[in-house]
Design a protein around this motif. Structure first.
Motif, mmCIF file in Angstrom:
data_model
loop_
_atom_site.group_PDB
_atom_site.id
_atom_site.type_symbol
_atom_site.label_atom_id
_atom_site.label_comp_id
_atom_site.label_asym_id
_atom_site.label_seq_id
_atom_site.Cartn_x
_atom_site.Cartn_y
_atom_site.Cartn_z
ATOM 1 N N UNK A 204 33.987 -26.786 14.366
ATOM 2 C CA UNK A 204 33.293 -27.854 15.087
ATOM 3 C C UNK A 204 33.549 -29.209 14.428
ATOM 4 N N UNK A 205 33.578 -29.249 13.096
ATOM 5 C CA UNK A 205 33.885 -30.501 12.397
ATOM 6 C C UNK A 205 35.301 -30.971 12.728
ATOM 7 N N UNK A 243 29.125 -34.232 9.004
ATOM 8 C CA UNK A 243 28.990 -33.175 10.004
ATOM 9 C C UNK A 243 28.570 -31.852 9.393
ATOM 10 N N UNK A 244 29.156 -31.516 8.249
ATOM 11 C CA UNK A 244 28.768 -30.274 7.580
ATOM 12 C C UNK A 244 27.337 -30.339 7.079
ATOM 13 N N UNK A 245 26.901 -31.514 6.641
ATOM 14 C CA UNK A 245 25.501 -31.682 6.235
ATOM 15 C C UNK A 245 24.555 -31.362 7.391
ATOM 16 N N UNK A 246 24.848 -31.918 8.566
ATOM 17 C CA UNK A 246 23.993 -31.656 9.726
ATOM 18 C C UNK A 246 24.026 -30.178 10.097
ATOM 19 N N UNK A 247 25.190 -29.559 9.960
ATOM 20 C CA UNK A 247 25.303 -28.131 10.268
ATOM 21 C C UNK A 247 24.464 -27.295 9.304
ATOM 22 N N UNK A 248 24.490 -27.644 8.027
ATOM 23 C CA UNK A 248 23.696 -26.904 7.042
ATOM 24 C C UNK A 248 22.209 -26.961 7.375
ATOM 25 N N UNK A 249 21.743 -28.144 7.740
ATOM 26 C CA UNK A 249 20.328 -28.299 8.062
ATOM 27 C C UNK A 249 19.958 -27.486 9.300
ATOM 28 N N UNK A 314 30.209 -39.048 16.311
ATOM 29 C CA UNK A 314 30.924 -37.895 16.878
ATOM 30 C C UNK A 314 30.506 -36.608 16.165
ATOM 31 N N UNK A 315 30.318 -36.681 14.849
ATOM 32 C CA UNK A 315 29.833 -35.514 14.112
ATOM 33 C C UNK A 315 28.441 -35.128 14.595
ATOM 34 N N UNK A 316 27.587 -36.110 14.844
ATOM 35 C CA UNK A 316 26.237 -35.841 15.344
ATOM 36 C C UNK A 316 26.287 -35.119 16.690
ATOM 37 N N UNK A 317 27.068 -35.650 17.610
ATOM 38 C CA UNK A 317 27.139 -35.063 18.951
ATOM 39 C C UNK A 317 27.670 -33.636 18.886
ATOM 40 N N UNK A 318 28.725 -33.425 18.093
ATOM 41 C CA UNK A 318 29.318 -32.087 18.008
ATOM 42 C C UNK A 318 28.363 -31.082 17.369
ATOM 43 N N UNK A 319 27.679 -31.497 16.308
ATOM 44 C CA UNK A 319 26.822 -30.561 15.581
ATOM 45 C C UNK A 319 25.495 -30.281 16.286
#
Length: 694
Positions: A204-205, A243-249, A314-319
């Motif tokens: 996703x990233x 993006x990975x930070x948002x995914x972890x959360x 873009x990272x926000x929208x994808x995650x």
């Protein structure tokens, strides 16, 4: 029952709809993402201050007759002195070059007084403004100009330096992307301990990165924003890191909800409602901080602002759309072998961050004072930062054009090997030339190319390039030659230093005010936002200080990037507040439930500490990838931001912010309602941490 069944069917259909929309979006965007490299520019004017004299000189030179010429210098050198055979070899090679290419004038040898060096100026109009043709010309000249047997031959000059710099920037995209992906993949495997789960946020990233490149291309076409190799490289790092930070959360909260709810779709909906606002607020803060760079006069900084903001959004929208859809479609099995079964209870163990918080709770004032003292002491190292890095010292591996420049500087100490360019109004060129010759520090001056409006005058300074003496000469030329423009590489460096100082004074307050306002709205408080803002500023100072202690003594760098303080400030403040939002938002939630502030701070640290630590490690590692790049500026930036993120994650969040919140008590929420509301602490529980959580 029928209505519930219909709602369940609609909810199960949502992930497929989201996935379909992303397929359509990528089909539209990916072709444009591939065009970003076509609009990426790494010329001097793309990094220079927008309104500086040297920038105007560079632009006007391109319009002068012969302004699109490629200027090269072929340097021959032998320790102990050139032999007759060396001179014959040099002349033969130059004749061959002249026979293969259409040169402006026949090259003439310029021998040094020591007799160990001679150089030939080679100027060709063949490439015009085409960078690919320029690079091809430089490559062909280098194929002919070869040494051997103790004779060294280097091709330098502005054209060769531009080619070498272009090769470095063009080489960033591939290695930077691959290294970033590898680093994030390794960390995600260690965090999740699953053969499949780590791959989902990584893919996703990557998709978010492609989307950000496509959007960046669109912004360039619509608003003509500056797109450089540096800005796209930073954007890639930011997409994967943030993006990975948002995914972890999100995944941590989703795993928790899977134990409480039977359907993955219901668990994901609850997870998004729980952590979505914090992710949205944090990404909005980072994007707002990046956009503040638009106020910078430096082209590279102002162009990096919207590019970095695009990457974060873009990272926000994808995650928050694609990642949830994929996780729901893959179901619980994506967590194998640690599958969170419905109705199960996670293993419980003592929380490391709970224990650290308990130690803070015992002596909050002492911990606060110690943390502040450590950061303050580290910040003193910033005074050890050396002057601006010179052009020839800006590469971690010396390219051929820089070797040629160094050889010329040593062999011709009586003259500058890098002329200062003066553009005079054509009707006043003769008078300006006479005045330029009379300026202190000028060794020689001669008239060159001339156009209808401007005439070029080449000035040779008595002092070496980018030395204090040459800088004084440039300043004297600007003061004396009214109506003329003074440029060239050394003048560009001078303008860079002055513009970075100006941009820092303008952008830093804008960033602080923007971030502070967002925090005030989010936390409904004034004291807590001030605390977080002061903490991230302290982190920036400490990280910059550590850089000052290691750049020259350890890394061997001969200077620092003049833009480092500003760029590192924007990134560390925006990203540091990102983690502060995760912690303080959870603290506020607990306070709203009636928990007193010290206990709320301890609970927030216990419940978010592991996720923030994992996110901090990933973000620091992604920026640390920049330290493997061949440019001193990127190495320094990557180091300072990575160190700052680690300080923020493990010192500031864990000790400084937590201890300050405990010491202030309800006052931390002043003047909001929580600062006045009496709070009754619930029964304390043993600090716990879910075993499967990162």
């Amino acid at each position: 029952m029928g209505a519930k069944t219909q709602r369940g069917a609609r909810r199960r259909a949502v992930p497929w709809v989201v996935l379909g929309l992303w397929v359509v979006l990528l089909a539209v965007v990916v072709p444009f993402a591939g065009k970003t490299g076509d609009v990426q520019r790494d010329r001097a004017v793309d990094y220079l201050p927008a309104n500086a004299d040297s920038t105007q000189v560079a632009r006007i030179q391109e319009q002068l007759p012969g302004g699109e010429a490629t200027e090269l210098v072929v340097v021959y050198h032998r320790e102990g002195g050139l032999t007759a055979a060396d001179k014959t070899t040099a002349q033969t090679q130059i004749d061959q070059i002249a026979g293969q290419h259409e040169l402006v004038a026949p090259p003439e040898a310029v021998p040094s007084k020591s007799g160990d060096t001679l150089f030939y100026p080679v100027v060709s109009n063949e490439p015009g403004s085409d960078e690919k043709l320029r690079d091809a010309l430089v490559g062909e000249v280098r194929e002919v100009a070869e040494g051997g047997g103790g004779l060294s031959v280097d091709v330098g000059g502005p054209g060769a330096l531009a080619t070498d710099a272009s090769e470095v920037y063009n080489a960033l995209d591939g290695p930077l992307l691959y290294t970033t992906v590898a680093v994030v993949a390794i960390l995600l495997i260690l965090i999740y301990r699953s053969p499949l789960l780590w791959l989902v946020p990584l893919v996703v990233a990557g998709i978010a990165d492609a989307l950000s490149l496509g959007v960046t291309y669109g912004l360039h076409q619509a608003f003509d924003i500056t797109v450089s190799g540096q800005s796209t490289g930073i954007m890639t790092v930011l997409v994967f890191g943030a993006g990975t930070d948002y995914a972890l959360l999100l995944i941590a909260r989703y795993r928790e909800e899977l134990r409480r709810q039977e359907r993955p779709s219901d668990a994901m909906a609850t997870a998004l409602r729980g952590c979505g606002p914090a992710i949205l607020a944090s990404s909005g803060t980072v994007a707002a901080g990046m956009l503040c760079l638009l106020a910078a006069d430096l082209n590279s900084s102002s162009g990096m602002g919207p590019t970095a903001a695009v990457g974060v959004l873009c990272a926000l929208v994808a995650m928050t759309t694609l990642l949830p859809a994929l996780l729901v479609l893959l179901g619980r099995r994506v967590f194998w072998p640690l599958i969170p079964a419905y109705g199960s209870q996670p293993k419980q163990r003592r929380s490391l961050f709970g224990a650290m918080g308990a130690s803070v709770q015992r002596r909050p004032i002492a911990v606060l004072a110690t943390s502040a003292a450590v950061l303050g002491a580290l910040a003193l190292g910033a005074f050890n930062l050396s002057g601006s890095v010179k052009q020839e010292d800006s590469f971690t591996k010396t390219p051929e054009a820089v070797r040629a420049m160094t050889t010329l500087a040593e062999a011709y100490p009586e003259r500058s090997t890098q002329p200062v360019t003066v553009l005079a109004p054509t009707g006043e060129a003769a008078q300006v030339l006479d005045r330029a010759k009379g300026v202190d520090g000028v060794a020689a001056a001669e008239q060159g190319r001339s156009g209808d409006t401007w005439t070029e005058i080449s000035v040779i300074a008595e002092d070496p390039p980018q030395s204090p003496g040459e800088t004084a000469t440039i300043e004297e030329l600007r003061a004396t030659l009214d109506g003329s423009l003074v440029g060239g590489p050394s003048a560009q460096q001078l303008d860079l230093d002055e513009t970075n100082a100006r941009d820092t004074k303008v952008v830093v307050p804008i960033v602080l005010v923007s971030v502070l306002l967002i925090l005030i709205v989010l936390l409904r408080s004034l004291v807590a936002p001030l605390l977080l803002t002061a903490a991230v500023v302290a982190v920036w100072g400490a990280a910059l200080g550590i850089g000052g202690l290691v750049f020259e003594p350890v890394f061997g760098f001969e200077g620092s990037d003049p833009g480092l303080p500003l760029i590192s400030f924007v990134f560390l403040v925006a990203l540091g507040v990102d983690y502060g939002i995760f912690l303080m938002h959870r603290m506020r939630e607990e306070a709203l439930k009636g928990m007193d502030t010290p206990e709320a701070a301890l609970t927030a640290l216990r419940t978010t500490g592991a996720v923030i630590a994992s996110a901090g490690l990933v973000l620091a590692a992604t920026f640390g990838v920049l330290m493997n790049m061949p440019l001193v500026q990127l190495v320094e930036m990557g180091f300072v931001i990575a160190v700052g993120v680690l300080l923020d994650t493990f010192l500031v969040r864990t000790y400084l912010v937590t201890s300050a919140s405990m010491a202030l008590g309800r006052k931390v929420w002043w003047p909001g309602p929580l600062s006045k509301k009496p709070q009754a602490a619930p029964e304390r529980t043993e600090p716990l941490l879910t075993a499967g959580a990162p």
